[in-house]
Write an enzyme that holds these catalytic residues in place. Structure first.
Site: not given
Ligand SMILES: Cc1cc2nc3c(=O)[nH]c(=O)nc-3n(C[C@H](O)[C@H](O)[C@H](O)COP(=O)(O)O)c2cc1C
Length: 402
Positions: A203-206, A276
């Site tokens: 995943g990502n930190r958005s 994102a």
């Protein structure tokens, strides 16, 4: 509209002359209420000449008109610029020691304040507690911004420029009159997750804060918004709960986001792709947990590209639809951020592209952002730095101007 401008005792009072001029030029009826200290910085004749109305600081003038409450009762909007630490404290305490104080207590109109003071005064816990109190009551802040201060030092505390306060004031008025936007918007927020197995994901930190603020900004101005929320926490989604203009659809993977975006974009007048989206995913997701004990000290994953949702929506765009892309970049400087935004907008064919700088401690999962918006002629049509609410407002302004 009937606009009251409170002016308090700071050097920045001279800039408020320009703010009053802009409001009068718009055709608003503007009444200036300075404090006694404000008149030490800019005199009564200037305020009277520029607003074209008599000016007093006292509740004892023009008593037959019940002036101490009349201006507040008639106001469609009250702006206090500059707002000193002293006046902010008086507002938080509900003090009514002068005409500005009684007016602020007598009004039910929206209140916009532009704080201005030295950094130490701004950061003092007393001032911050007063600001929290006012914000909780619905008072809208513009700035302060970081920059040069009166003593030659620099830091947060400088009053926002008159044009920025003017913009925020107009926005507040538009929102009060039901908004200037119509039609339906599709906004995506958050970050997609690609599963590795039943328990893990890439995943990502958005956090989704920026997209949620874009949805809120559009809804405040009258748009009906579908918000596709990819893994946005309940705490962040709480800010849109119960908003009759925002419908939330929760998704998780890029495939789910693509399906939902394609379905809802068919009806949307404006599409803002703030989420994102993962660029890669696993071609095959394991049905059972990948076990460390079954690997030889390393794990190699082969990933495949995910579908390009933005490009897909642009390819199937319906007539008159505006599509806005987002880019999260780690450029290191503003020129590179703009360069990459221009290149991405061209590549995707979006009408506008909003680029923000991300990195360790920047952009993602924070309350502040720095946003640059590029249009189809490669021009920077908006740039905003501040809370995600402020950057969302600037983006929605740019979309509305189109
Ligand atoms: C030259 C000068 C500049 C000042 N600038 C500010 C300022 O920018 N912000 C602030 O909070 N107070 C500032 N002050 C202090 C305020 O004028 C003072 O707190 C005053 O009591 C504010 O009154 P008012 O809030 O009723 O206008 C300044 C004072 C002087 C003498």
């Amino acid at each position: 509209m009937f606009v009251v401008v409170g002016v308090t005792g700071g050097i920045a009072a001279y800039k408020t002359v320009q703010l009053v001029r802009l409001l009068v030029k718009d055709g608003h009826e503007v009444h200036v209420i300075p404090t006694d200290d404000a008149l030490r910085f800019v005199g009564r004749p200037t305020w009277e000449a520029i607003s074209r109305h008599p000016v007093t600081t006292s509740v004892h003038d023009d008593v037959a008109q019940v002036r101490h409450v009349a201006l507040g009762q008639q106001a469609d909007l009250v702006i206090v610029a500059p707002a000193t630490a002293n006046t902010i404290a008086s507002m938080a305490a509900g003090l009514a020691g002068d005409l500005l104080g009684t007016t602020l207590l007598a009004t039910t109109a929206p209140v916009v304040i532009a704080p201005a003071m030295h950094t130490e005064m701004w950061q003092h816990p007393a001032t911050q507690a007063n600001i929290d109190t006012l914000t909780t009551r619905g008072v809208r802040m513009v700035g302060p911004v970081s920059g040069e201060l009166t003593g030659g030092d620099a830091g947060p505390g400088r009053m926002a420029e008159p044009e920025q306060i003017h913009e925020a004031a107009l926005r507040e008025l538009r929102e009060r009159t039901g908004g200037d936007l119509r039609g339906s918007w599709l906004v995506t927020a958050g970050g997609t997750r690609e599963p590795l197995d039943p328990v893990r994901f890439i995943g990502n930190r958005s956090s989704g804060r920026q997209g949620v603020e874009v949805a809120r900004a559009a809804a405040r101005r009258g748009a009906d918004v579908t918000l596709l929320a990819a893994n946005v926490s309940d705490a962040i989604l709480a800010s849109v709960a119960g908003d009759p203009r925002i419908r939330v659809v929760e998704v998780s993977t890029t495939d789910e986001l693509e399906r939902a975006a394609t379905e809802h974009a068919a009806e949307a007048d404006v599409v803002v792709m703030a989420a994102a989206v993962a660029d890669y995913r696993l071609p095959d997701v394991a049905d059972v947990k990948l076990r460390k004990e079954e690997r030889g000290g390393t794990l190699t994953l082969e990933l495949v590209e995910t579908p390009d949702i933005l490009a897909g929506l642009v390819a199937s765009r319906r007539a008159g639809q505006t599509i806005v892309g987002f880019a999260a970049e780690t450029p290191g400087d503003d020129a590179t951020l703009v360069e990459r935004a221009v290149a991405k907008r061209r590549r995707k064919g979006a009408d506008l592209l909003a680029a923000n700088e991300v990195g360790w401690g920047k952009g993602f999962d924070r309350d502040e952002n720095h946003l640059v918006v590029i249009d189809a002629s490669d021009a920077v049509v908006a740039e905003a730095e501040g809370s995600k609410r402020e950057t969302a407002d600037a983006l929605v302004d740019a979309i509305a101007r189109r």
